[in-house]
Each structure stands twice: as structure tokens, then as C-alpha cells.
Design a protein around this motif. Structure first.
Motif, PDB file in Angstrom:
ATOM      1  N   GLY A  40       0.779  -1.241   0.000  1.00  0.00           N
ATOM      2  CA  GLY A  40       0.000   0.000   0.000  1.00  0.00           C
ATOM      3  C   GLY A  40       0.804   1.281   0.000  1.00  0.00           C
ATOM      4  N   THR A  41       1.853   1.345  -0.803  1.00  0.00           N
ATOM      5  CA  THR A  41       2.669   2.564  -0.850  1.00  0.00           C
ATOM      6  C   THR A  41       1.961   3.696  -1.601  1.00  0.00           C
ATOM      7  OG1 THR A  41       3.757   1.780  -2.856  1.00  0.00           O
ATOM      8  CG2 THR A  41       4.861   1.301  -0.772  1.00  0.00           C
ATOM      9  N   LEU A  95     -12.116  10.165   1.180  1.00  0.00           N
ATOM     10  CA  LEU A  95     -12.093   8.834   0.537  1.00  0.00           C
ATOM     11  C   LEU A  95     -13.493   8.265   0.347  1.00  0.00           C
ATOM     12  CD1 LEU A  95      -9.257   6.506   1.866  1.00  0.00           C
ATOM     13  CD2 LEU A  95      -9.914   6.963  -0.491  1.00  0.00           C
ATOM     14  N   ASP A 127      -3.238  -4.884 -12.083  1.00  0.00           N
ATOM     15  CA  ASP A 127      -3.040  -5.542 -10.791  1.00  0.00           C
ATOM     16  C   ASP A 127      -3.982  -6.746 -10.758  1.00  0.00           C
ATOM     17  OD1 ASP A 127      -2.899  -6.424  -8.222  1.00  0.00           O
ATOM     18  OD2 ASP A 127      -3.022  -4.437  -7.294  1.00  0.00           O
ATOM     19  N   ASN A 135       6.062   8.866  -1.809  1.00  0.00           N
ATOM     20  CA  ASN A 135       4.659   9.208  -1.523  1.00  0.00           C
ATOM     21  C   ASN A 135       4.413   9.245  -0.014  1.00  0.00           C
ATOM     22  OD1 ASN A 135       1.933   9.700  -2.104  1.00  0.00           O
ATOM     23  ND2 ASN A 135       1.431   7.525  -2.046  1.00  0.00           N
ATOM     24  N   GLY A 190       1.529  -5.010  -6.315  1.00  0.00           N
ATOM     25  CA  GLY A 190       2.746  -4.866  -5.525  1.00  0.00           C
ATOM     26  C   GLY A 190       3.594  -6.127  -5.586  1.00  0.00           C
ATOM     27  N   ILE A 240       5.109  13.286  -3.067  1.00  0.00           N
ATOM     28  CA  ILE A 240       3.723  13.712  -2.832  1.00  0.00           C
ATOM     29  C   ILE A 240       3.501  13.665  -1.323  1.00  0.00           C
ATOM     30  CG2 ILE A 240       1.278  13.198  -3.252  1.00  0.00           C
ATOM     31  CD1 ILE A 240       2.148  11.779  -5.837  1.00  0.00           C
ATOM     32  N   GLU A 241       2.976  14.741  -0.792  1.00  0.00           N
ATOM     33  CA  GLU A 241       2.731  14.775   0.651  1.00  0.00           C
ATOM     34  C   GLU A 241       1.599  13.832   1.037  1.00  0.00           C
ATOM     35  OE1 GLU A 241       2.218  18.737   2.360  1.00  0.00           O
ATOM     36  OE2 GLU A 241       3.444  19.443   0.690  1.00  0.00           O
ATOM     37  N   TYR A 242       1.584  13.466   2.301  1.00  0.00           N
ATOM     38  CA  TYR A 242       0.417  12.733   2.785  1.00  0.00           C
ATOM     39  C   TYR A 242      -0.766  13.681   2.655  1.00  0.00           C
ATOM     40  CZ  TYR A 242      -2.460   9.422   5.091  1.00  0.00           C
ATOM     41  OH  TYR A 242      -3.443   8.506   5.329  1.00  0.00           O
ATOM     42  N   ASP A 243      -1.761  13.306   1.884  1.00  0.00           N
ATOM     43  CA  ASP A 243      -2.872  14.206   1.571  1.00  0.00           C
ATOM     44  C   ASP A 243      -4.039  13.930   2.517  1.00  0.00           C
ATOM     45  OD1 ASP A 243      -5.036  15.550   0.437  1.00  0.00           O
ATOM     46  OD2 ASP A 243      -4.242  15.343  -1.581  1.00  0.00           O
ATOM     47  N   LYS A 279       0.714   3.101  -5.104  1.00  0.00           N
ATOM     48  CA  LYS A 279       0.911   2.933  -6.560  1.00  0.00           C
ATOM     49  C   LYS A 279      -0.356   3.310  -7.327  1.00  0.00           C
ATOM     50  CE  LYS A 279       1.990  -1.384  -5.630  1.00  0.00           C
ATOM     51  NZ  LYS A 279       2.178  -1.296  -4.162  1.00  0.00           N
ATOM     52  N   THR A 280      -1.488   2.787  -6.856  1.00  0.00           N
ATOM     53  CA  THR A 280      -2.746   3.055  -7.568  1.00  0.00           C
ATOM     54  C   THR A 280      -3.131   4.531  -7.458  1.00  0.00           C
ATOM     55  OG1 THR A 280      -3.432   0.797  -7.116  1.00  0.00           O
ATOM     56  CG2 THR A 280      -5.153   2.307  -7.804  1.00  0.00           C
ATOM     57  N   PHE A 281      -2.982   5.072  -6.260  1.00  0.00           N
ATOM     58  CA  PHE A 281      -3.259   6.497  -6.042  1.00  0.00           C
ATOM     59  C   PHE A 281      -2.420   7.337  -7.018  1.00  0.00           C
ATOM     60  CE2 PHE A 281      -1.914  10.437  -3.883  1.00  0.00           C
ATOM     61  CZ  PHE A 281      -3.129  10.997  -3.550  1.00  0.00           C
ATOM     62  N   PHE A 326     -11.154   4.094  -7.494  1.00  0.00           N
ATOM     63  CA  PHE A 326     -10.630   5.458  -7.465  1.00  0.00           C
ATOM     64  C   PHE A 326     -11.412   6.386  -8.397  1.00  0.00           C
ATOM     65  CE2 PHE A 326      -7.158   3.598  -5.204  1.00  0.00           C
ATOM     66  CZ  PHE A 326      -6.524   4.632  -4.531  1.00  0.00           C
ATOM     67  N   ASN A 328      -8.095  -2.113  -8.202  1.00  0.00           N
ATOM     68  CA  ASN A 328      -8.976  -1.098  -7.618  1.00  0.00           C
ATOM     69  C   ASN A 328      -8.951   0.269  -8.289  1.00  0.00           C
ATOM     70  OD1 ASN A 328      -6.506  -0.574  -6.466  1.00  0.00           O
ATOM     71  ND2 ASN A 328      -7.110  -1.269  -4.437  1.00  0.00           N
TER      72      ASN A 328
HETATM   73  N1  LIG Z   1      -0.414  10.737  -0.754  1.00  0.00           N
HETATM   74  C1  LIG Z   1      -1.427  10.123  -0.131  1.00  0.00           C
HETATM   75  N2  LIG Z   1      -2.128  10.776   0.827  1.00  0.00           N
HETATM   76  C2  LIG Z   1      -3.156  10.172   1.472  1.00  0.00           C
HETATM   77  N3  LIG Z   1      -3.558   8.914   1.257  1.00  0.00           N
HETATM   78  C3  LIG Z   1      -2.893   8.211   0.310  1.00  0.00           C
HETATM   79  C4  LIG Z   1      -1.800   8.769  -0.431  1.00  0.00           C
HETATM   80  N4  LIG Z   1      -1.353   7.816  -1.290  1.00  0.00           N
HETATM   81  C5  LIG Z   1      -2.120   6.732  -1.100  1.00  0.00           C
HETATM   82  N5  LIG Z   1      -3.034   6.958  -0.137  1.00  0.00           N
HETATM   83  C6  LIG Z   1      -4.013   5.975   0.404  1.00  0.00           C
HETATM   84  O1  LIG Z   1      -3.274   4.854   0.876  1.00  0.00           O
HETATM   85  C7  LIG Z   1      -3.990   3.651   0.612  1.00  0.00           C
HETATM   86  C8  LIG Z   1      -3.151   2.697  -0.240  1.00  0.00           C
HETATM   87  O2  LIG Z   1      -2.971   3.321  -1.518  1.00  0.00           O
HETATM   88  P1  LIG Z   1      -3.003   2.480  -2.873  1.00  0.00           P
HETATM   89  O3  LIG Z   1      -4.176   1.609  -2.927  1.00  0.00           O
HETATM   90  O4  LIG Z   1      -2.790   3.459  -3.959  1.00  0.00           O
HETATM   91  O5  LIG Z   1      -1.686   1.620  -2.626  1.00  0.00           O
HETATM   92  P2  LIG Z   1      -1.056   0.515  -3.597  1.00  0.00           P
HETATM   93  O6  LIG Z   1       0.411   0.683  -3.512  1.00  0.00           O
HETATM   94  O7  LIG Z   1      -1.676   0.594  -4.934  1.00  0.00           O
HETATM   95  O8  LIG Z   1      -1.484  -0.826  -2.847  1.00  0.00           O
HETATM   96  P3  LIG Z   1      -1.504  -2.327  -3.452  1.00  0.00           P
HETATM   97  O9  LIG Z   1      -0.096  -2.853  -3.322  1.00  0.00           O
HETATM   98  O10 LIG Z   1      -2.476  -3.015  -2.541  1.00  0.00           O
HETATM   99  O11 LIG Z   1      -1.961  -2.241  -4.868  1.00  0.00           O
HETATM  100  C9  LIG Z   1      -5.277   4.063  -0.088  1.00  0.00           C
HETATM  101  O12 LIG Z   1      -6.276   4.188   0.882  1.00  0.00           O
HETATM  102  C10 LIG Z   1      -4.940   5.419  -0.673  1.00  0.00           C
HETATM  103  O13 LIG Z   1      -6.065   6.201  -0.836  1.00  0.00           O
END
Ligand SMILES: Nc1ncnc2c1ncn2[C@@H]1O[C@H](COP(=O)(O)OP(=O)(O)OP(=O)(O)O)[C@@H](O)[C@H]1O
Ligand SMILES: [Mg+2]
Length: 321
Positions: A28-29, A281, A55, A239, A137, A271-274, A31-33, A64, A60
Motif C-alpha cells: 500500500g505505498t 475517501l 493488478d 509518496n 505490488g 507527494i505529501e500525505y494528503d 501505486k494506484t493512487f 478510485f 482497484n
Molecule cells: N499521498 C497520499 N495521501 C493520502 N492517502 C494516500 C496517499 N497515497 C495513497 N493513499 C491511500 O493509501 C492507501 C493505499 O494506496 P493504494 O491503494 O494506492 O496503494 P497501492 O500501492 O496501490 O497498494 P496495493 O499494493 O495493494 O496495490 C489508499 O487508501 C490510498 O487512498
């Protein structure tokens, strides 16, 4: 910009389609966001963009973008032999279309080597300015192959020690897979195996040493490896950054990549924690497009510009953060 309503019908205007793949370690780093933000950003600049959810284990992208209907998804490519271009749907963002991911786990027989190669061929034949891939991932070989398919390889990491470790594993896996294909292509497998098998005799400790030793074998090998590996350039996005100290991690990652793995990494931005996005969400399903803060939008703009122009963050730029 390419013909808006003509996905997959051939690239009439001679412009190059660029494939961007976004991957990285598991966990959950973001990537999708990030890929969703980049796709929106490129589309808002007037480019025709197709975002494909590759994925296979945890799709997912559709969430989004608040897409509820799952009539079209990549599952149909694998299980019903549907053409990929027929699985593209419009999103609520102008110029941005999406191929949603799997609706259910794929049966092993539908996801085989031949199908994977066919998928890659279909992806390359789509008509768009940019094709973006959201990867799962981790380091499974299918993910690595999709990553290596891209013109721009982008890895997303968060500034936490375990995530950074996972990122190094991911980069090493991608690089080794690339090396394996180069060795196979140019008949270097046996030589590489011999050197690596007897590495203490040859004074080889790392993959960087192995490549140096191989290059000494002949001028031809040196030319091949230098040329092929110069194309292996990675873009790193940090991120969920919460302070200035954390965003410096990008520079350390870059140094480790070149020193210990032999990979040139571009730190293209953070990218900052948003918190605004996090609070909103639950609105994703109803919002016309996902809601992020202005600072996230401008950080993504900078990142996209850096990736397009082959530029990266400069240490000096941190003074103004
Ligand atoms: N910069 C950000 N600020 C706030 N929330 C974020 C940020 N980036 C990601 N998130 C949140 O963190 C969570 C994980 O993000 P995301 O699903 O994009 O991760 P991922 O790397 O695609 O995970 P996976 O490996 O499961 O595919 C989600 O709830 C997403 O909305
Ligand atoms: Mg994801």
C-alpha cells in the motif's frame, strides 16, 4: 493529440504512444493512487490517456474513479478472449479512458505465458498518447515483465524503512529480469553463469562487479551491455511524505541504487500525505473525480513534467519547500 473516439484503431498521426508503468514493493505505498493522479494530470494537459488496471490480484483503479459497472474488465480479455480495445470505458475525466481490472481471480489456465504476451501486444497496439499501467505490488515475474514493457518505469515508495527495503527488492528483481533477457538474447548466459558460479575466484561480489567482468571479455560485450543497460532508467516517487526530512530519502535511495545495484534512478518528486484526500475517501463513489488537495495536484504536475522531460529533483530545490 490523437483521435478521441478511435481507441485501438491505429495511430494515424504518427505520434508516439508512451507506456508508463507504476509499480513498487508490496504494502500500500500508493501505486494506484499515484497512477490515477498521473493519468488525470496527463489527460488534463490534453493528452489522450488510457489507464489499464494490471493488478491481477487486487484491482482497484475502478474504485478510485467511482466506476460501479463491471461489464467491461480485463477478465474478459483472459476468459472470453475479448479484444483489449473493446474493454476500454470512458471515465468522468475528459480524455481519460480506463480498462478496469479483474472482477474475480483468474483461473491458472486463462493466465498463461501466451496470454500474457498477447496482452502486451494488445497494450502496445492501443491508440493513445499515453498508456498507464497500474501494477500489483511485489516482484512476481508477470509484474516484472509488465514493468519492463514500459517506456517509463516508475516506482512508488513511502519513506519507511521496510517499504524502502521492499523497493530495493523490487528494483533488483526488475534489473535481474532485464539482465536475464539480455544475456539470453546475446548468448551470454553461460559466461555470466560461469563468472557468477566462481565469483570469489574472479573477485566478483556484486552484480556491478559481474557486469564489469563481463564487459572486460570483449569490446562487443561491453558495447551490448552499455547500450542495453543505459535504457534501464527508473523513476522514483516518494509518496505520503510528512516532513522535509522524509523527502530527502529520495536522494539516499538514488545513491544506493547506483552504488549497490548499478541502476540509474531518477528521483522525480514527492507527494505529501494528503489529509484532504484521506478525509474524502468515502466520497469517491459519488465525486466526479477523486478529490485531492491543491498541493497534491501541483506535486503531481511537477512529477509528470520531470518524467516527460527526463528531469529530476535537485537538492537545491528543497530549500524552497
Ligand atoms: N499521498 C497520499 N495521501 C493520502 N492517502 C494516500 C496517499 N497515497 C495513497 N493513499 C491511500 O493509501 C492507501 C493505499 O494506496 P493504494 O491503494 O494506492 O496503494 P497501492 O500501492 O496501490 O497498494 P496495493 O499494493 O495493494 O496495490 C489508499 O487508501 C490510498 O487512498
Ligand atoms: Mg494498487
Amino acid at each position: 493529440m490523437k483521435n478521441q473516439s478511435n481507441h485501438g484503431k491505429g495511430k494515424g498521426n504518427g505520434a508516439q504512444t508512451e507506456i508508463w508503468a507504476v509499480g513498487g514493493g508490496k504494502g500500500g505505498t500508493g501505486k494506484t493512487f499515484v497512477v490515477c493522479q498521473l493519468a488525470t494530470c496527463l489527460a488534463s494537459r490534453g493528452n489522450e490517456v488510457i489507464l489499464i488496471d494490471t493488478d491481477f490480484g487486487g484491482a482497484n483503479v475502478h474504485t478510485f474513479f467511482g466506476i460501479k459497472s463491471r461489464d467491461k474488465s480485463i477478465t474478459k480479455f483472459f476468459e472470453e478472449k475479448e479484444n483489449l480495445e473493446n474493454l476500454i470505458i470512458e471515465s468522468q475525466v475528459k480524455n481519460l479512458s480506463i480498462v478496469p481490472g479483474n472482477t474475480s481471480p483468474l483461473s491458472p489456465s486463462s493466465f498463461n505465458y501466451a496470454q500474457k504476451i498477447k496482452l502486451f501486444r494488445h497494450i502496445k497496439n492501443l491508440n493513445a498518447d499515453y498508456i498507464l499501467l497500474d501494477l500489483g505490488g511485489g516482484t512476481n515475474p508477470d509484474t516484472m515483465d509488465a514493468f519492463l514493457l514500459a517506456d517509463k518505469m516508475i516506482a512508488v515508495v513511502v519513506p519507511e524503512i521496510t517499504a524502502i527495503e521492499n523497493l530495493y527488492q523490487f528494483i533488483k528483481s526488475a534489473y535481474f529480469r532485464k539482465l536475464k533477457s539480455i544475456f539470453g538474447l546475446y548468448g551470454l548466459k553461460q559466461t555470466a553463469k560461469e563468472f557468477w558460479g566462481n565469483r570469489s575466484k574472479h573477485g566478483i561480489k556484486t552484480i556491478v562487479d559481474l557486469l564489469d567482468r563481463l564487459k572486460k571479455e570483449s569490446n562487443d560485450i561491453e558495447t551490448i551491455l552499455s547500450k542495453e543497460l543505459s535504457e534501464f532508467s527508473l523513476n522514483i516517487i516518494l509518496n505520503k511524505v510528512r516532513n522535509v526530512q522524509e523527502l530527502q530519502e529520495g536522494f539516499s535511495i538514488k545513491s544506493v541504487c547506483i552504488k549497490y545495484i548499478g541502476v540509474e534512478a531518477h528521483y522525480v518528486g514527492f507527494i505529501e500525505y494528503d489529509y484532504q484526500f484521506w478525509r474524502n475517501l468515502s466520497l469517491i463513489q459519488t465525486a466526479p473525480r477523486f478529490i485531492v488537495s491543491h498541493s497534491t495536484q501541483s506535486e503531481v504536475e511537477k512529477i509528470a513534467g520531470h518524467i516527460i522531460n527526463g528531469e529530476q529533483m535537485k537538492i537545491d530545490s528543497l530549500k524552497y519547500v
